[in-house]
Design a protein around this motif. Structure first.
Motif, PDB file in Angstrom:
ATOM      1  N   PHE A  73       0.392  -1.030  -0.161  1.00 59.63           N
ATOM      2  CA  PHE A  73       0.153  -0.070  -0.261  1.00 59.63           C
ATOM      3  C   PHE A  73       1.436   1.343   0.096  1.00 59.63           C
ATOM      4  O   PHE A  73       1.983   0.795   0.519  1.00 59.63           O
ATOM      5  N   LEU A  74       0.162   2.585  -0.195  1.00 56.99           N
ATOM      6  CA  LEU A  74       0.883   3.733  -0.390  1.00 56.99           C
ATOM      7  C   LEU A  74       0.290   4.428   1.320  1.00 56.99           C
ATOM      8  O   LEU A  74      -0.445   4.830   0.888  1.00 56.99           O
ATOM      9  N   PRO A  75       0.726   4.549   1.704  1.00 59.77           N
ATOM     10  CA  PRO A  75       0.646   4.970   2.990  1.00 59.77           C
ATOM     11  C   PRO A  75       0.246   6.616   2.845  1.00 59.77           C
ATOM     12  O   PRO A  75       1.263   7.512   2.332  1.00 59.77           O
ATOM     13  N   THR A  76      -0.145   7.512   3.557  1.00 62.54           N
ATOM     14  CA  THR A  76      -0.415   8.683   3.630  1.00 62.54           C
ATOM     15  C   THR A  76       0.607   9.182   5.071  1.00 62.54           C
ATOM     16  O   THR A  76       1.591   8.798   5.612  1.00 62.54           O
ATOM     17  N   ASP A  77       0.843  11.375   4.668  1.00 58.29           N
ATOM     18  CA  ASP A  77       2.180  11.401   5.809  1.00 58.29           C
ATOM     19  C   ASP A  77       1.512  10.802   6.926  1.00 58.29           C
ATOM     20  O   ASP A  77       2.755  10.018   8.201  1.00 58.29           O
ATOM     21  N   GLN A  78       0.404  11.008   7.575  1.00 55.35           N
ATOM     22  CA  GLN A  78      -0.115  10.265   8.634  1.00 55.35           C
ATOM     23  C   GLN A  78       0.555   9.161   8.711  1.00 55.35           C
ATOM     24  O   GLN A  78       0.375   8.699  10.135  1.00 55.35           O
ATOM     25  N   VAL A  79       0.252   8.473   7.943  1.00 57.48           N
ATOM     26  CA  VAL A  79       0.098   7.201   8.145  1.00 57.48           C
ATOM     27  C   VAL A  79       1.473   6.203   9.044  1.00 57.48           C
ATOM     28  O   VAL A  79       1.584   6.073   9.412  1.00 57.48           O
ATOM     29  N   LEU A  80       2.255   6.822   8.143  1.00 58.93           N
ATOM     30  CA  LEU A  80       3.571   6.734   7.630  1.00 58.93           C
ATOM     31  C   LEU A  80       4.067   7.138   9.164  1.00 58.93           C
ATOM     32  O   LEU A  80       5.472   6.501   9.530  1.00 58.93           O
ATOM     33  N   GLN A  81       3.512   8.051   9.902  1.00 59.55           N
ATOM     34  CA  GLN A  81       4.178   9.121  10.627  1.00 59.55           C
ATOM     35  C   GLN A  81       3.644   7.762  12.203  1.00 59.55           C
ATOM     36  O   GLN A  81       4.278   7.471  12.709  1.00 59.55           O
ATOM     37  N   GLN A  82       2.315   7.371  11.911  1.00 62.50           N
ATOM     38  CA  GLN A  82       1.903   6.126  12.870  1.00 62.50           C
ATOM     39  C   GLN A  82       2.950   4.769  13.040  1.00 62.50           C
ATOM     40  O   GLN A  82       2.691   4.949  14.117  1.00 62.50           O
ATOM     41  N   ILE A  83       2.921   4.760  11.543  1.00 65.16           N
ATOM     42  CA  ILE A  83       3.925   3.605  11.464  1.00 65.16           C
ATOM     43  C   ILE A  83       5.001   4.269  12.830  1.00 65.16           C
ATOM     44  O   ILE A  83       5.966   2.963  13.369  1.00 65.16           O
ATOM     45  N   LYS A  84       5.689   5.543  12.308  1.00 65.96           N
ATOM     46  CA  LYS A  84       7.033   5.177  12.798  1.00 65.96           C
ATOM     47  C   LYS A  84       6.824   5.418  14.384  1.00 65.96           C
ATOM     48  O   LYS A  84       8.177   5.164  14.803  1.00 65.96           O
ATOM     49  N   LEU A 123      -6.437   4.281   1.726  1.00 64.55           N
ATOM     50  CA  LEU A 123      -5.086   4.378   1.878  1.00 64.55           C
ATOM     51  C   LEU A 123      -5.072   3.309   0.151  1.00 64.55           C
ATOM     52  O   LEU A 123      -6.558   3.146  -0.079  1.00 64.55           O
ATOM     53  N   VAL A 124      -4.182   3.666  -0.787  1.00 66.41           N
ATOM     54  CA  VAL A 124      -4.289   3.463  -1.886  1.00 66.41           C
ATOM     55  C   VAL A 124      -4.010   1.632  -1.706  1.00 66.41           C
ATOM     56  O   VAL A 124      -2.379   1.483  -1.026  1.00 66.41           O
ATOM     57  N   PHE A 125      -5.101   0.684  -1.631  1.00 66.47           N
ATOM     58  CA  PHE A 125      -4.230  -0.666  -1.004  1.00 66.47           C
ATOM     59  C   PHE A 125      -3.815  -1.457  -2.414  1.00 66.47           C
ATOM     60  O   PHE A 125      -5.142  -1.588  -3.351  1.00 66.47           O
ATOM     61  N   PHE A 126      -3.187  -2.401  -2.694  1.00 67.70           N
ATOM     62  CA  PHE A 126      -2.808  -3.005  -3.833  1.00 67.70           C
ATOM     63  C   PHE A 126      -3.674  -4.578  -3.436  1.00 67.70           C
ATOM     64  O   PHE A 126      -2.948  -5.443  -3.159  1.00 67.70           O
ATOM     65  N   LYS A 127      -4.349  -5.037  -3.337  1.00 65.13           N
ATOM     66  CA  LYS A 127      -5.143  -6.312  -2.914  1.00 65.13           C
ATOM     67  C   LYS A 127      -4.841  -7.649  -4.319  1.00 65.13           C
ATOM     68  O   LYS A 127      -5.014  -8.560  -4.490  1.00 65.13           O
ATOM     69  N   LYS A 128      -4.616  -7.444  -5.739  1.00 66.13           N
ATOM     70  CA  LYS A 128      -4.411  -7.521  -7.317  1.00 66.13           C
ATOM     71  C   LYS A 128      -3.893  -7.684  -8.426  1.00 66.13           C
ATOM     72  O   LYS A 128      -3.398  -6.027  -7.900  1.00 66.13           O
ATOM     73  N   PRO A 129      -3.790  -8.432  -8.907  1.00 63.78           N
ATOM     74  CA  PRO A 129      -2.542  -7.234 -10.069  1.00 63.78           C
ATOM     75  C   PRO A 129      -3.224  -6.798 -10.618  1.00 63.78           C
ATOM     76  O   PRO A 129      -2.395  -5.375 -10.509  1.00 63.78           O
ATOM     77  N   LYS A 138      -0.935   6.806  -9.465  1.00 68.48           N
ATOM     78  CA  LYS A 138      -0.939   6.939  -8.444  1.00 68.48           C
ATOM     79  C   LYS A 138       0.726   6.811  -7.416  1.00 68.48           C
ATOM     80  O   LYS A 138       1.096   7.838  -6.763  1.00 68.48           O
ATOM     81  N   ALA A 139       1.434   5.481  -7.680  1.00 68.62           N
ATOM     82  CA  ALA A 139       2.520   5.528  -7.164  1.00 68.62           C
ATOM     83  C   ALA A 139       3.599   5.754  -8.126  1.00 68.62           C
ATOM     84  O   ALA A 139       4.492   5.992  -7.639  1.00 68.62           O
ATOM     85  N   ILE A 140       3.123   6.418  -9.543  1.00 66.11           N
ATOM     86  CA  ILE A 140       4.298   7.349 -10.022  1.00 66.11           C
ATOM     87  C   ILE A 140       3.983   8.328  -9.513  1.00 66.11           C
ATOM     88  O   ILE A 140       5.685   8.593  -8.935  1.00 66.11           O
ATOM     89  N   ASP A 141       3.316   8.767  -8.949  1.00 64.27           N
ATOM     90  CA  ASP A 141       3.434   9.963  -8.708  1.00 64.27           C
ATOM     91  C   ASP A 141       3.750  10.141  -7.336  1.00 64.27           C
ATOM     92  O   ASP A 141       4.982  11.118  -7.001  1.00 64.27           O
ATOM     93  N   PHE A 142       3.259   9.424  -6.189  1.00 58.22           N
ATOM     94  CA  PHE A 142       4.404   8.972  -4.841  1.00 58.22           C
ATOM     95  C   PHE A 142       5.704   8.539  -5.041  1.00 58.22           C
ATOM     96  O   PHE A 142       6.221   9.579  -4.457  1.00 58.22           O
ATOM     97  N   ASP A 143       6.145   8.273  -6.573  1.00 56.63           N
ATOM     98  CA  ASP A 143       7.829   7.713  -6.310  1.00 56.63           C
ATOM     99  C   ASP A 143       8.052   8.810  -6.566  1.00 56.63           C
ATOM    100  O   ASP A 143       9.703   9.230  -6.399  1.00 56.63           O
ATOM    101  N   PHE A 144       8.218   9.212  -7.985  1.00 58.28           N
ATOM    102  CA  PHE A 144       8.273  10.918  -8.174  1.00 58.28           C
ATOM    103  C   PHE A 144       8.440  12.222  -7.476  1.00 58.28           C
ATOM    104  O   PHE A 144       9.947  12.227  -6.623  1.00 58.28           O
TER     105      PHE A 144
END
Length: 386
Positions: A73-84, A123-129, A138-144
């Motif tokens: 999945f792609l985390p938001t800023d808030q979720v990333l901080q929650q994980i940390k 969240l942008v969650f990837f569950k199937k091919p 969305k993933a390209i934007d995130f990684d860019f």
């Protein structure tokens, strides 16, 4: 702290792509899920919680305090901080599924978790091919943003045509690009290190061309498309992901698809991505052992590692190809092509395992990569069990 990337319940849903890798080693956007989390958490101490037969190649977790994470999945800023901010015995839950926890892998048990917090953000969650190509923009934007923030792109040569905002184009060192066109009005374009965009190519973002890959003469590339490292791509492609080390070097169309590693498309291979009746496309599910409605009008091909098509191969909409398959017979093969198929049709003989090793070793040697005993063990397991 050890970062344990877990397949959780998703490994079977991503077959045939995950026959040869954990979920975390799939590519979407610019990076694999594991590469993305290494950067986000600034942690290179990675291990995997995956299928037993994959663990010889992909490191087992050590029995110590760890951050246990579902990677897809792609985390938001808030979720990333929650994980940390997680403390020992705490976990995060999304849509009733545990996605992150601070636990000790010694005597691993979810009973260690004393506090669970529900994530409320979407969240942008990837569950199937199909999710890989569907949400690839969305993933390209995130990684860019992740890869280019605070950095300066190499200049685009004046021989090229350009539409859009230059801030949405990033070119790494060593890229060779002349006499092609780039359009970032439709999405960002990332060009990796030591890549080549040959003359006459047309790129319409969002697009990621990863390190050491190339677009062949006159290629037409529509987004959202990701080409992993060490690939050669020609002809016309639209919204595809190629994990890496694969070639579609000639004319022919592939759209709305995911291609594994060490695959090769014979000249003029075409894959349909829309049915003649404009109906929803179905993909085979290895979990339910049935074709499932994707809910998509455009869906082309899912192709496992080491598979190949012969010249002029024609693939139906919604085709799923297993690992180490060879498709070369006349006519449209079925929508499900088995692992190690020799021909591509139901009932065909199987590609002999020792010959599969030979071909894989030759193909990998061309990219200066060795076929290891661990790789052979994975292929043997798939051959014997699937």
């Amino acid at each position: 702290m050890q970062l344990v990337l877990s397949d959780a319940q998703y490994w079977e849903d991503f077959l045939p792509l995950t026959f040869t890798r954990p979920v975390a080693e799939m590519r979407c956007g610019i990076l694999t899920f594991s590469e993305r989390w290494k950067r986000l958490l600034e942690n290179d101490e990675i291990s995997y919680f995956t299928e037993n037969y994959l663990q010889k190649k992909f490191k087992n977790p050590e029995e110590k305090e760890s951050l246990f994470l579902v990677a897809n999945f792609l985390p938001t800023d808030q979720v990333l901080q929650q994980i940390k901010d997680l403390k020992q015995g705490e976990a995060l839950v999304y849509e009733d599924e545990l996605i992150a926890a601070k636990i000790n892998m010694k005597g691993f048990s979810l009973n260690q978790i004393e506090k669970m917090t529900d994530i409320k953000e979407e969240l942008v969650f990837f569950k199937k091919p199909k999710d890989l190509f569907t949400y690839n923009h969305k993933a390209i934007d995130f990684d860019f943003e992740l890869l280019t923030k605070g950095r300066t792109s190499q200049e685009l040569s004046s021989t090229n045509g350009f539409l859009g905002d230059k801030k949405d184009l990033f070119i790494e060192e060593g890229a060779q690009i002349e006499f092609s066109t780039f359009n970032t009005k439709t999405g960002k374009i990332y060009i990796g290190k030591n890549t080549e965009v040959m003359e006459g190519c047309h790129l319409r973002g969002p697009i990621a061309l990863c390190d050491d890959s190339k677009f062949n003469l006159g290629a037409k590339i529509y987004g959202a498309t990701t080409i992993g490292p060490n690939c050669k791509i020609g002809g016309e492609v639209n919204n595809i992901i190629v994990f890496g080390y694969s070639s579609k070097g000639h004319e022919g169309f592939v759209g709305n698809s995911v291609i594994g590693e060490w695959c090769n498309f014979g000249a003029d291979t075409n894959s349909s991505n829309m049915k003649n009746n404009y109906g929803n496309v179905k993909f085979w599910s290895y979990r339910t052992k049935a074709f499932e409605d994707t809910g998509l009008q455009f869906a082309g091909l899912i192709m496992g590692d080491h598979s190949k098509t012969a010249i002029n191969t024609q693939l139906n909409t919604g085709t799923v190809i297993g690992v180490a398959s060879n498709i070369f017979k006349e006519g449209f093969p079925p929508n499900l092509i088995e692992n190690f198929s020799w021909g591509g049709f139901k009932g065909d003989e199987r590609f002999k395992l020792d010959k599969a090793y030979e071909v894989a070793a030759r193909a990998m040697a061309r990219r200066k990569v060795a076929l290891t005993d661990d790789d052979k063990g994975i292929l043997k397991y798939i051959f014997d069990e699937y």
